[in-house]
Design an enzyme around this catalytic site. Structure first.
Site, PDB file in Angstrom:
ATOM      1  N   ASP A 262       0.862  -1.183   0.000  1.00 28.80           N
ATOM      2  CA  ASP A 262       0.000   0.000   0.000  1.00 28.80           C
ATOM      3  C   ASP A 262       0.902   1.238   0.000  1.00 28.80           C
ATOM      4  O   ASP A 262       2.123   1.151   0.186  1.00 28.80           O
ATOM      5  CB  ASP A 262      -0.977  -0.009   1.181  1.00 28.80           C
ATOM      6  CG  ASP A 262      -2.177   0.916   0.917  1.00 28.80           C
ATOM      7  OD1 ASP A 262      -2.127   1.700  -0.057  1.00 28.80           O
ATOM      8  OD2 ASP A 262      -3.163   0.869   1.669  1.00 28.80           O
TER       9      ASP A 262
HETATM   10  C1  BGC Z   1      -4.991   3.326   0.192  1.00 28.21           C
HETATM   11  C2  BGC Z   1      -5.223   2.279  -0.872  1.00 28.21           C
HETATM   12  C3  BGC Z   1      -5.110   2.908  -2.234  1.00 28.21           C
HETATM   13  C4  BGC Z   1      -3.761   3.554  -2.349  1.00 28.21           C
HETATM   14  C5  BGC Z   1      -3.485   4.174  -3.705  1.00 28.21           C
HETATM   15  C6  BGC Z   1      -3.737   4.149  -0.041  1.00 28.21           C
HETATM   16  O1  BGC Z   1      -3.675   5.236   0.803  1.00 28.21           O
HETATM   17  O2  BGC Z   1      -4.914   2.687   1.440  1.00 28.21           O
HETATM   18  O3  BGC Z   1      -6.471   1.693  -0.691  1.00 28.21           O
HETATM   19  O4  BGC Z   1      -5.329   1.947  -3.214  1.00 28.21           O
HETATM   20  O5  BGC Z   1      -3.650   4.572  -1.378  1.00 28.21           O
HETATM   21  O6  BGC Z   1      -4.222   5.310  -3.898  1.00 28.21           O
END
Ligand code: BGC
Length: 730
Positions: A262
């Site tokens: 993530d």
């Molecule tokens: C979130 C994810 C997301 C990623 C990319 C993160 O902050 O937890 O769910 O896919 O950002 O935007």
């Protein structure tokens, strides 16, 4: 490109080039005018930008085509760049937020919705979405419950699997499809206290039986990617967790695709106190098998040196790079780096996509109360009051590529149904209290008090004029989603005040709740004649709401996550383990497991939802009262539409394993289906149960069923119905 050619390409790449395939940076780094998700530009060095394997958060056919052209030209091996985006519940056509989609109990419709999203995103140059989110969520305080399909492992499994199928289709090279990413592995929804990014402590059996199930079922549909989660599990961050990533994901589930971290989660292992510095974090993520480092800079800064020093083997890097190259190849990017891009129009909302969004949104609406058949609306004067009555902001903060101007508001839709002299609209109040905190900071409105006084006055006038008030209240879309945990589940004071003032007019009150999470609604329910949860219903939200209010469609949505009496009950879910002192349903309950001041169970439990008609559930019948591992039992019940309008009902098959080597939940959903019945019609619904469905993570630490007695229900909610029983014999 065939396998051999890919391997040759890998062989030809320098170590730096290879490492950079494992690096993802924000797309805003490439082009100032690309649409971005709000990420700061200018942090990444040019030599990194020239070589990274993928980027995220940008879309738009013309921009992405330009970025790709430039990138391929400069890349030493002309390997195309991959574009990823959070297409969570819509790209241009926005569907209800995932929790609303959970409420449909209609995986087929959800799959079709994912197909539309994939097609639109692909036309805008996107290759992969960071969806579905298969996180089980039992805590309404966690803002990201909005992005989950709810509290139940089976419902979440069906929905996440349907989304993977819808996004990816049968062939990834098909330009109308994109790669899916099952996230956030694992147990992100179990954060302590409902606080985002927080730690989780989970026993292995609860983790496996409940929290891991939906990822597992979604991974069986071969998503191209899986994303790690931000949380620790039993002290080890998911992103560095070998047990999760190697043993469970790779060995047990056989996942062969790309594992992406993530956002900045590799680097955050330093904050967790699991890695000393960026180099150590990169090492630990590599050891756990993370292929792509999303935006932490740890791989780009340290992985080359880690290989050179011998801390990480080049073979491990090669394996990860090959997975990334395979993904590009499966998407057909080597043959056509501009796959899917429609530079003429880009993605557009069509009549067809609207019609599907309208159907899904209508199915997602959950009728919680309907006293004296207050709904559907009767003829007469109706005032649409409240901050959601005429707003186009009917989508979540994750639907950033969907444009508000495409959205149909409730009042706009009402104008299509009613004569103009029969309806009025009035905003009533702001959505948020003054200085309410959102993920992006405090929301301060100048002249807030004067403004609200004026709005309230107008609303009371409109209410006095009307026979019926449709009060549209709820939570702002910036108050659910990432980083929006809350310790209170009440509506804003300014809206509760509006509700109370409107109520004083004595008019019939229909309350619509727009929300991304279960809220405390007891007081609202008490003063409302009917109450309908509308979630964040998306582009066609207004039409869907009016379809239900007008009676064109009978509501059929079901509660996907328990609505509590009070926040103090959280975490709250129906499939709890029994206690040694269960609270008696009737009779004295002293010294039983209970709250002194509240029920144990939910105000509106999982699976609950009213219709404009009524359904009678007959006794549960079994094809046999015993089964072995080799046979199946058919469970059936007659269901009758005993009201006077057509309606859809969702019979739910629940089970309870009466005794096990480990205690079993008081009820577990095993299956469900939606059926439509004309007034007076009766249908026998049946489900099959086999031994595999009765397995759990036993005291011997393995999946198995155990002989003994089982209760089984076909019910209208998780708190409804009378069980039959059968024996499992070995
Ligand atoms: C979130 C994810 C997301 C990623 C990319 C993160 O902050 O937890 O769910 O896919 O950002 O935007």
């Amino acid at each position: 490109m065939d396998k051999k050619a890919l391997e040759n390409l890998l062989h030809d790449m320098s170590l730096e080039e290879k490492v950079m395939q494992l690096v993802q940076i924000p797309g805003s780094e490439y082009e100032a005018d690309a649409e971005i998700t709000g990420i700061e530009r200018g942090q990444v060095k040019d030599d990194v930008k020239r070589l990274v394997g993928s980027t995220l958060g940008v879309w738009g056919s013309k921009s992405l085509k330009r970025i790709q052209e430039q990138y391929i030209k400069e890349h030493p091996h002309h390997i195309p760049l991959m574009f990823m985006l959070d297409v969570i519940h819509g790209h241009k056509t926005v569907f209800p937020c995932p929790l609303g989609q959970g409420a449909t109990f209609d995986p087929e419709a959800v799959k079709k919705g994912a197909e539309v999203q994939a097609k639109e995103a692909s036309a805008d140059g996107v290759h992969a979405t960071f969806s579905p989110m298969a996180d089980l969520c039992r805590d309404a305080r966690w803002g990201r419950i909005m992005e989950s399909t709810g509290e139940d492992k089976l419902l979440n499994s069906r929905m996440a699997a349907a989304m993977v199928e819808g996004y990816q289709g049968d062939d990834l090279k098909d330009r109308n499809h994109i790669a899916a990413c099952v996230k956030h592995f694992a147990a992100y929804g179990a954060g302590e206290g409902g606080r985002d990014y927080n730690n989780t402590e989970l026993s292995e059996h609860t983790l496996r039986e409940h929290y891991l199930r939906a990822y597992d079922e979604a991974i069986k549909k071969n998503p191209v990617m899986v994303m790690t989660s931000f949380n620790t599990i039993n002290g080890i961050p998911a992103t560095g967790n070998k047990f999760l990533m190697k043993k469970i994901l790779r060995d047990e589930y056989g996942f062969k695709g790309v594992l992406i971290s993530d956002w900045a989660a590799v680097g955050e292992m330093i904050n967790h106190g699991f890695a000393e510095d960026q180099r150590d974090a990169a090492l630990k993520a590599m050891e756990a098998g993370v292929d792509i480092d999303m935006c932490s800079g740890c791989y780009s800064g340290h992985l080359v040196e880690l290989v050179k020093s011998g801390a990480v083997s080049e073979a491990a890097v090669d394996e990860a790079v090959l997975r990334v190259l395979n993904m590009k190849n499966d998407l057909g990017l080597f043959e056509d780096p501009f796959r899917g891009i429609d530079t003429e129009t880009g993605a557009v909302v069509t009549a067809e996509s609207r019609s599907l969004a309208r159907k899904v949104a209508a199915e997602s609406l959950v009728l919680l109360e309907n006293k004296n058949k207050a709904l559907p609306l009767k003829n007469g004067k109706t005032a649409f009051i409240g901050p959601f009555a005429n707003t186009k902001r009917l989508q979540s903060s994750w639907a950033f590529s969907g444009e508000d101007e495409n959205t149909v508001t409730v009042y706009e839709a009402a104008q299509e149904v009613y004569e103009s002299d029969k309806i009025k609209v009035s905003e009533g109040s702001t959505i948020m209290d003054q200085d309410a905190v959102t993920a992006r900071g405090k929301c301060h409105v100048d002249n807030w008090e004067e403004e609200n006084e004026k709005l309230l006055k107008e609303a009371v006038e409109a209410a006095k004029w009307a026979d019926t008030i449709v009060l549209c209240i709820g939570e702002d879309s910036t108050q659910t989603g990432e980083a929006t945990s809350k310790a209170s589940l009440k509506l804003a004071d300014v809206q509760l005040n509006l509700l109370n003032e409107i109520k004083k007019t004595g008019k019939k009150l229909i309350t619509l709740i727009f929300t991304g999470r279960p809220l405390e609604l007891k007081e609202v329910a008490e003063v409302s004649d009917a109450m309908l949860v509308c979630w964040l219903p998306g582009t066609e939200g207004g039409h869907a709401v009016m379809d239900v209010l007008s009676g064109k469609v009978s509501p059929s949505g079901r509660v996907p996550a328990s609505f509590p009496y009070t926040v103090g009950q959280e975490p709250l879910h129906y499939d709890i383990y029994p206690t040694g002192r269960p609270k008696p349903e009737n009779g004295p309950s002293e010294y039983s497991s209970r709250y002194l001041d509240c029920e144990n169970y939910a105000l509106y439990p999982f699976g609950y939802g009213l219709s404009y008609t009524t359904f009678e559930f007959g006794d549960v019948k079994l094809s046999a009262d015993k089964m072995t591992a080799k046979d199946k039992i058919t469970v059936s019940a007659k269901i009758k539409n005993s009201g006077d309008v057509k309606g859809e009902v969702t019979p739910q098959l629940y089970i309870r394993d009466v005794a096990g080597s480990r205690v079993r939940p008081v009820r577990e959903l095993l299956d469900f289906k939606r059926i439509t019945l004309e007034p007076g019609a009766e249908e026998e619904v049946s489900f099959e149960i086999n031994e595999e469905q009765l397995r759990f993570w036993t005291a011997e630490e393995k999946w198995a069923s155990e002989p003994g007695k089982f209760f089984v229900w076909i019910a209208n909610s998780s708190r409804d119905g009378k069980p039959a029983e059968f024996l499992l014999q070995m």
